[in-house]
Design an enzyme around this catalytic site. Sequence first.
Site, PDB file in Angstrom:
ATOM      1  N   HIS A 151       1.579   5.526  -1.852  1.00 52.66           N
ATOM      2  CA  HIS A 151       1.304   6.463  -2.400  1.00 52.66           C
ATOM      3  C   HIS A 151       2.690   7.224  -2.854  1.00 52.66           C
ATOM      4  O   HIS A 151       3.466   7.505  -1.908  1.00 52.66           O
ATOM      5  CB  HIS A 151       0.333   7.673  -1.660  1.00 52.66           C
ATOM      6  CG  HIS A 151      -0.955   6.878  -1.220  1.00 52.66           C
ATOM      7  ND1 HIS A 151      -2.084   7.257  -1.569  1.00 52.66           N
ATOM      8  CD2 HIS A 151      -1.301   6.452   0.095  1.00 52.66           C
ATOM      9  CE1 HIS A 151      -3.065   6.845  -0.906  1.00 52.66           C
ATOM     10  NE2 HIS A 151      -2.648   6.240   0.072  1.00 52.66           N
TER      11      HIS A 151
ATOM     12  N   HIS B 145      -4.884  -0.718   5.892  1.00 50.27           N
ATOM     13  CA  HIS B 145      -4.629  -0.026   6.813  1.00 50.27           C
ATOM     14  C   HIS B 145      -5.507  -0.193   8.134  1.00 50.27           C
ATOM     15  O   HIS B 145      -5.915   0.665   8.613  1.00 50.27           O
ATOM     16  CB  HIS B 145      -4.333   1.504   6.577  1.00 50.27           C
ATOM     17  CG  HIS B 145      -5.480   2.209   5.719  1.00 50.27           C
ATOM     18  ND1 HIS B 145      -6.611   1.932   5.868  1.00 50.27           N
ATOM     19  CD2 HIS B 145      -5.271   2.884   4.450  1.00 50.27           C
ATOM     20  CE1 HIS B 145      -7.070   2.580   4.824  1.00 50.27           C
ATOM     21  NE2 HIS B 145      -6.371   3.306   3.950  1.00 50.27           N
TER      22      HIS B 145
ATOM     23  N   ASP C  66       1.074   2.728   3.807  1.00 59.54           N
ATOM     24  CA  ASP C  66       0.175   3.641   3.272  1.00 59.54           C
ATOM     25  C   ASP C  66       1.113   5.061   3.503  1.00 59.54           C
ATOM     26  O   ASP C  66       0.582   5.923   3.893  1.00 59.54           O
ATOM     27  CB  ASP C  66      -0.853   3.876   4.348  1.00 59.54           C
ATOM     28  CG  ASP C  66      -1.923   4.703   4.087  1.00 59.54           C
ATOM     29  OD1 ASP C  66      -1.857   5.161   2.700  1.00 59.54           O
ATOM     30  OD2 ASP C  66      -2.598   5.280   4.986  1.00 59.54           O
TER      31      ASP C  66
ATOM     32  N   HIS D  88       0.880  -1.267  -0.104  1.00 64.97           N
ATOM     33  CA  HIS D  88       0.167  -0.260  -0.130  1.00 64.97           C
ATOM     34  C   HIS D  88       0.934   1.245  -0.007  1.00 64.97           C
ATOM     35  O   HIS D  88       1.493   1.608   0.980  1.00 64.97           O
ATOM     36  CB  HIS D  88      -0.821  -0.055   1.163  1.00 64.97           C
ATOM     37  CG  HIS D  88      -1.881   1.086   1.158  1.00 64.97           C
ATOM     38  ND1 HIS D  88      -3.195   0.978   1.464  1.00 64.97           N
ATOM     39  CD2 HIS D  88      -1.764   2.429   0.816  1.00 64.97           C
ATOM     40  CE1 HIS D  88      -3.678   2.089   1.520  1.00 64.97           C
ATOM     41  NE2 HIS D  88      -3.108   2.959   1.048  1.00 64.97           N
TER      42      HIS D  88
ATOM     43  N   LYS E  33      -9.174  -0.126  -6.364  1.00 66.05           N
ATOM     44  CA  LYS E  33      -9.379   0.436  -4.949  1.00 66.05           C
ATOM     45  C   LYS E  33     -10.713   1.231  -4.893  1.00 66.05           C
ATOM     46  O   LYS E  33     -11.109   1.945  -5.543  1.00 66.05           O
ATOM     47  CB  LYS E  33      -8.277   1.563  -4.907  1.00 66.05           C
ATOM     48  CG  LYS E  33      -8.264   2.439  -3.309  1.00 66.05           C
ATOM     49  CD  LYS E  33      -7.893   1.210  -2.122  1.00 66.05           C
ATOM     50  CE  LYS E  33      -7.751   1.809  -0.802  1.00 66.05           C
ATOM     51  NZ  LYS E  33      -6.649   2.431  -0.641  1.00 66.05           N
TER      52      LYS E  33
ATOM     53  N   HIS F  35     -10.495   1.006   1.353  1.00 69.28           N
ATOM     54  CA  HIS F  35     -10.473   1.905   2.515  1.00 69.28           C
ATOM     55  C   HIS F  35     -11.715   1.766   3.342  1.00 69.28           C
ATOM     56  O   HIS F  35     -12.823   2.272   3.040  1.00 69.28           O
ATOM     57  CB  HIS F  35     -10.389   3.196   1.927  1.00 69.28           C
ATOM     58  CG  HIS F  35      -9.998   4.372   3.042  1.00 69.28           C
ATOM     59  ND1 HIS F  35      -8.965   4.992   3.175  1.00 69.28           N
ATOM     60  CD2 HIS F  35     -11.018   4.680   4.045  1.00 69.28           C
ATOM     61  CE1 HIS F  35      -9.080   5.862   4.452  1.00 69.28           C
ATOM     62  NE2 HIS F  35     -10.138   5.810   4.781  1.00 69.28           N
TER      63      HIS F  35
END
Length: 419
Positions: free
Chosen positions: A83, A244, A317, A81, A169, A206
């Site tokens: 970004h 997460h 994350d 995970h 996602k 999420h």
Amino acid sequence: KTLSLLMAARGYATPARLGDPGARAMARPFRSLAAARRGFAPSVTRATRGSEARAQLGQSAVEQEGEAVSRLTMAVPDDWHLHVRDGEVLGDVVPHTCAHFSRAIIMPNLVPPVTTTDLALQYRDRILKQVPKSMPECRFNPLMTLYLTDDTPADEVWKAKEEGVVGFKLYPAGATTNSSSGVTDVKRCHGALKAMESSGMVLLVHGEVTDPEIDIFDREKVFIETTLAWILNAFPHLKVVLEHITTSDAVNFVSACPSSIGATITPQHILMNRNMLFQRGIRPHHFCLPVLKRETHRREVTRAATSGDKHFFMGTDSAPHTTKAKISPCGCAGIYSAPVALSVYAKVFEQERSLANLEKFATENGPAFYGLPKNTNEEGNRITLVKEPWVVPQRYRFGSDHVVPLCAGMTLPWKVTRE
């Protein structure tokens, strides 16, 4: 005197008795409680030692310094995970991930979002161009995902599968950064979800509701009881990652599920509890979504991460934001952990006396869930965690501004080297 009597009544060592070895042992719960109240995971008093370490980790994987574990070598881990944003800042953050990870699941919440296979492949090319040429040993492979919307067609699912995209996602609309284009009602995604179930595509979730009437600390629990329950009942063969996770509710739910359900766990959610958001004032660089939870939840999530259970695997994350974006009237949610994540995981696993399970969490459970081969532990594709204290930089460059990392300015006991 009153404090001493209260401490004694509750089984803690009083100041007058701390000279006694037994009293020092009794004082440990008090120190752990104090650490928890400060917001950090309480430390243990002993590292894995001697023959116990050799039995757990294997003599080839660990070197001893005296009795304490001082070195741990494994295949380069994966980040399930991540970004990395887009544009010029890719060159600032991609190298940090390349240094410590072999593969990473790339989140699609750009502006505009990555909603089609073609956009995902273009984004992948931009990421790969930022892999440093000065790192010939780096074999970084970004694994792409698409952003699920109310209108995602089933045909796009099949096209994504053919082109090597690993999943979709699900962002509930408004749940986190750049999620305004997310799903407003999961039932509107029926066709796409059915195609994902049929094709073996993974749904990454999420897991928070966005109803403003629901307390922010309860939104993961309510999502599991409502939205996720509906998805799994409607599509029993769909592979789902609950991203997460932050609560005992999520741990208990995932643990009881079949192997088609997994969960990622971040470094911040096993390192800190919600007190760290308010330590001597507001701490914007500790704000993320899902938000940090109370200590009882942190302990349960940590237990899951360090247990070796195949349901749980590493997903940092890591989510960089400029300092200006974090410190503002409406600060962004996200913690940048890419440069420090492995060091933090090692710290917590050692505290839990579970270094033996770090390799499973970092290199085995994730590939097994996604049906991908485990990274080989060969020269040029190994990392070594060394028990060598180092100070985390206060900031890293991020475009024309800076990003403040997790544990900025702190000393971490484990350092990562690439072999």
